[in-house]
Design a protein around this motif. Sequence first.
Motif, PDB file in Angstrom:
ATOM      1  N   ALA A   1      -2.186 -34.385 -32.084  1.00 28.34           N
ATOM      2  CA  ALA A   1      -1.606 -35.760 -31.928  1.00 28.34           C
ATOM      3  C   ALA A   1      -0.985 -36.618 -30.770  1.00 28.34           C
ATOM      4  N   ALA A   2      -0.874 -37.781 -31.414  1.00 26.16           N
ATOM      5  CA  ALA A   2      -0.623 -38.989 -30.117  1.00 26.16           C
ATOM      6  C   ALA A   2      -0.461 -40.337 -30.831  1.00 26.16           C
ATOM      7  N   GLU A   3       0.706 -40.320 -31.531  1.00 29.02           N
ATOM      8  CA  GLU A   3       1.077 -41.135 -32.556  1.00 29.02           C
ATOM      9  C   GLU A   3       2.344 -42.603 -31.069  1.00 29.02           C
ATOM     10  N   PRO A   4       2.008 -43.067 -30.239  1.00 34.02           N
ATOM     11  CA  PRO A   4       2.377 -44.056 -29.245  1.00 34.02           C
ATOM     12  C   PRO A   4       3.813 -44.070 -29.801  1.00 34.02           C
ATOM     13  N   SER A   5       5.286 -44.114 -28.861  1.00 37.82           N
ATOM     14  CA  SER A   5       6.461 -44.118 -29.145  1.00 37.82           C
ATOM     15  C   SER A   5       7.089 -43.308 -30.515  1.00 37.82           C
ATOM     16  N   ARG A   6       6.646 -42.481 -30.581  1.00 38.98           N
ATOM     17  CA  ARG A   6       6.980 -41.332 -31.675  1.00 38.98           C
ATOM     18  C   ARG A   6       6.976 -39.618 -31.403  1.00 38.98           C
ATOM     19  N   LEU A   7       5.440 -39.673 -30.992  1.00 40.93           N
ATOM     20  CA  LEU A   7       4.858 -38.379 -31.231  1.00 40.93           C
ATOM     21  C   LEU A   7       4.018 -37.819 -30.205  1.00 40.93           C
ATOM     22  N   TYR A   8       4.109 -36.479 -29.651  1.00 46.16           N
ATOM     23  CA  TYR A   8       2.794 -36.372 -29.187  1.00 46.16           C
ATOM     24  C   TYR A   8       3.217 -35.020 -28.957  1.00 46.16           C
ATOM     25  N   ALA A   9       2.092 -34.337 -29.212  1.00 45.15           N
ATOM     26  CA  ALA A   9       1.526 -32.785 -29.670  1.00 45.15           C
ATOM     27  C   ALA A   9       0.041 -32.348 -29.289  1.00 45.15           C
ATOM     28  N   TYR A  10       0.013 -30.812 -28.820  1.00 47.98           N
ATOM     29  CA  TYR A  10      -1.274 -30.299 -28.385  1.00 47.98           C
ATOM     30  C   TYR A  10      -1.219 -28.438 -28.468  1.00 47.98           C
ATOM     31  N   ARG A  11      -1.884 -28.203 -28.768  1.00 49.66           N
ATOM     32  CA  ARG A  11      -1.865 -26.467 -28.976  1.00 49.66           C
ATOM     33  C   ARG A  11      -2.519 -25.940 -27.467  1.00 49.66           C
ATOM     34  N   ILE A  12      -2.279 -25.081 -26.915  1.00 49.77           N
ATOM     35  CA  ILE A  12      -2.827 -24.480 -26.164  1.00 49.77           C
ATOM     36  C   ILE A  12      -4.374 -23.218 -26.684  1.00 49.77           C
ATOM     37  N   ASP A  13      -5.295 -23.963 -26.235  1.00 48.45           N
ATOM     38  CA  ASP A  13      -6.167 -23.001 -26.246  1.00 48.45           C
ATOM     39  C   ASP A  13      -6.721 -22.202 -25.592  1.00 48.45           C
ATOM     40  N   LEU A  14      -6.616 -22.039 -24.413  1.00 53.93           N
ATOM     41  CA  LEU A  14      -6.436 -20.998 -23.326  1.00 53.93           C
ATOM     42  C   LEU A  14      -5.244 -20.873 -22.590  1.00 53.93           C
ATOM     43  N   CYS A  15      -5.195 -19.774 -22.687  1.00 58.09           N
ATOM     44  CA  CYS A  15      -3.643 -19.069 -21.666  1.00 58.09           C
ATOM     45  C   CYS A  15      -4.484 -17.374 -21.077  1.00 58.09           C
ATOM     46  N   ASN A  16      -3.240 -17.321 -20.093  1.00 53.83           N
ATOM     47  CA  ASN A  16      -3.471 -15.742 -19.261  1.00 53.83           C
ATOM     48  C   ASN A  16      -2.018 -15.607 -19.656  1.00 53.83           C
ATOM     49  N   ALA A  17      -1.649 -15.633 -20.521  1.00 52.37           N
ATOM     50  CA  ALA A  17      -0.347 -15.380 -20.888  1.00 52.37           C
ATOM     51  C   ALA A  17      -0.430 -13.881 -22.234  1.00 52.37           C
ATOM     52  N   PRO A  18       0.003 -12.300 -21.872  1.00 47.70           N
ATOM     53  CA  PRO A  18       0.047 -11.465 -22.813  1.00 47.70           C
ATOM     54  C   PRO A  18       0.510 -11.510 -23.890  1.00 47.70           C
ATOM     55  N   GLY A  19      -0.364 -11.714 -24.759  1.00 47.58           N
ATOM     56  CA  GLY A  19       0.153 -11.492 -26.346  1.00 47.58           C
ATOM     57  C   GLY A  19       0.377 -12.602 -27.273  1.00 47.58           C
ATOM     58  N   VAL A  20      -0.171 -13.336 -26.666  1.00 43.42           N
ATOM     59  CA  VAL A  20       0.001 -14.716 -27.142  1.00 43.42           C
ATOM     60  C   VAL A  20      -0.786 -14.819 -28.056  1.00 43.42           C
ATOM     61  N   ARG A  21      -0.802 -15.512 -29.444  1.00 42.27           N
ATOM     62  CA  ARG A  21      -1.914 -15.409 -30.656  1.00 42.27           C
ATOM     63  C   ARG A  21      -2.453 -17.221 -30.425  1.00 42.27           C
ATOM     64  N   ALA A  22      -1.124 -17.352 -31.116  1.00 43.85           N
ATOM     65  CA  ALA A  22      -1.364 -19.505 -31.108  1.00 43.85           C
ATOM     66  C   ALA A  22      -0.530 -20.154 -30.639  1.00 43.85           C
ATOM     67  N   MET A  23      -0.431 -20.910 -29.693  1.00 42.79           N
ATOM     68  CA  MET A  23       0.699 -22.223 -29.573  1.00 42.79           C
ATOM     69  C   MET A  23       0.669 -23.232 -29.244  1.00 42.79           C
ATOM     70  N   LEU A  24       1.442 -24.248 -29.997  1.00 41.44           N
ATOM     71  CA  LEU A  24       1.355 -25.809 -30.770  1.00 41.44           C
ATOM     72  C   LEU A  24       2.469 -26.152 -29.617  1.00 41.44           C
ATOM     73  N   GLU A  25       2.753 -26.972 -28.698  1.00 42.51           N
ATOM     74  CA  GLU A  25       3.894 -27.721 -28.573  1.00 42.51           C
ATOM     75  C   GLU A  25       4.581 -29.198 -29.462  1.00 42.51           C
ATOM     76  N   GLU A  26       4.945 -29.402 -29.199  1.00 44.26           N
ATOM     77  CA  GLU A  26       5.390 -30.949 -30.413  1.00 44.26           C
ATOM     78  C   GLU A  26       6.408 -31.798 -29.426  1.00 44.26           C
ATOM     79  N   TRP A  27       6.154 -32.724 -29.168  1.00 43.14           N
ATOM     80  CA  TRP A  27       7.534 -34.038 -28.812  1.00 43.14           C
ATOM     81  C   TRP A  27       7.257 -34.609 -30.062  1.00 43.14           C
ATOM     82  N   ARG A  28       8.635 -34.954 -30.287  1.00 46.25           N
ATOM     83  CA  ARG A  28       9.050 -36.159 -31.371  1.00 46.25           C
ATOM     84  C   ARG A  28       9.980 -37.111 -30.173  1.00 46.25           C
ATOM     85  N   ILE A  29      10.243 -38.313 -30.861  1.00 47.19           N
ATOM     86  CA  ILE A  29      10.616 -39.339 -29.735  1.00 47.19           C
ATOM     87  C   ILE A  29      10.835 -40.118 -31.091  1.00 47.19           C
TER      88      ILE A  29
END
Length: 162
Positions: A77-105
Amino acid sequence: MVRQLRGVGLEFAESAPLRLVFAAEVGAPPEEVYRALAEETAEWPRWFSAVTFARPTEQGREVHLRGGTKFMETVVAAEPSRLYAYRIDLCNAPGVRAMLEEWRIWPTGAATRVQWTMAVDGPAPLRLLLRAARPGVGRAFRDAVRTLDERLTARRADRPAE
């Protein structure tokens, strides 16, 4: 070892088994904050001390964190001046099954409110570890937003008057 994580959408920010949510205010306007988050990827290590390397990719970003964790991300999600979000597709941290980070403004009068949600799915020990790390993650977020605000304020001050 790099692992493929489960693909998730923006709704995961609300439905994840573990959600860490932090918020802070900055003096910069929403469009400047958004630009720093979504468009100035390579600058992240200058204001977010947990990030040691960041570069844009065709789908999103590659990010390295202190301690050696590496992510390949896809913007969801990329809504200028409001929202930026991304999911992690590849990761080297053990145990993580799914991850998303969301920035709301959003504007709050003379300031801008920045809210960061880290949404994670993983086994119970990982969720327990992340819950225990919440104070440190929150401190890192607040420090990052404060540093970002200082950078954006300095940038505005360096611009010639119109």
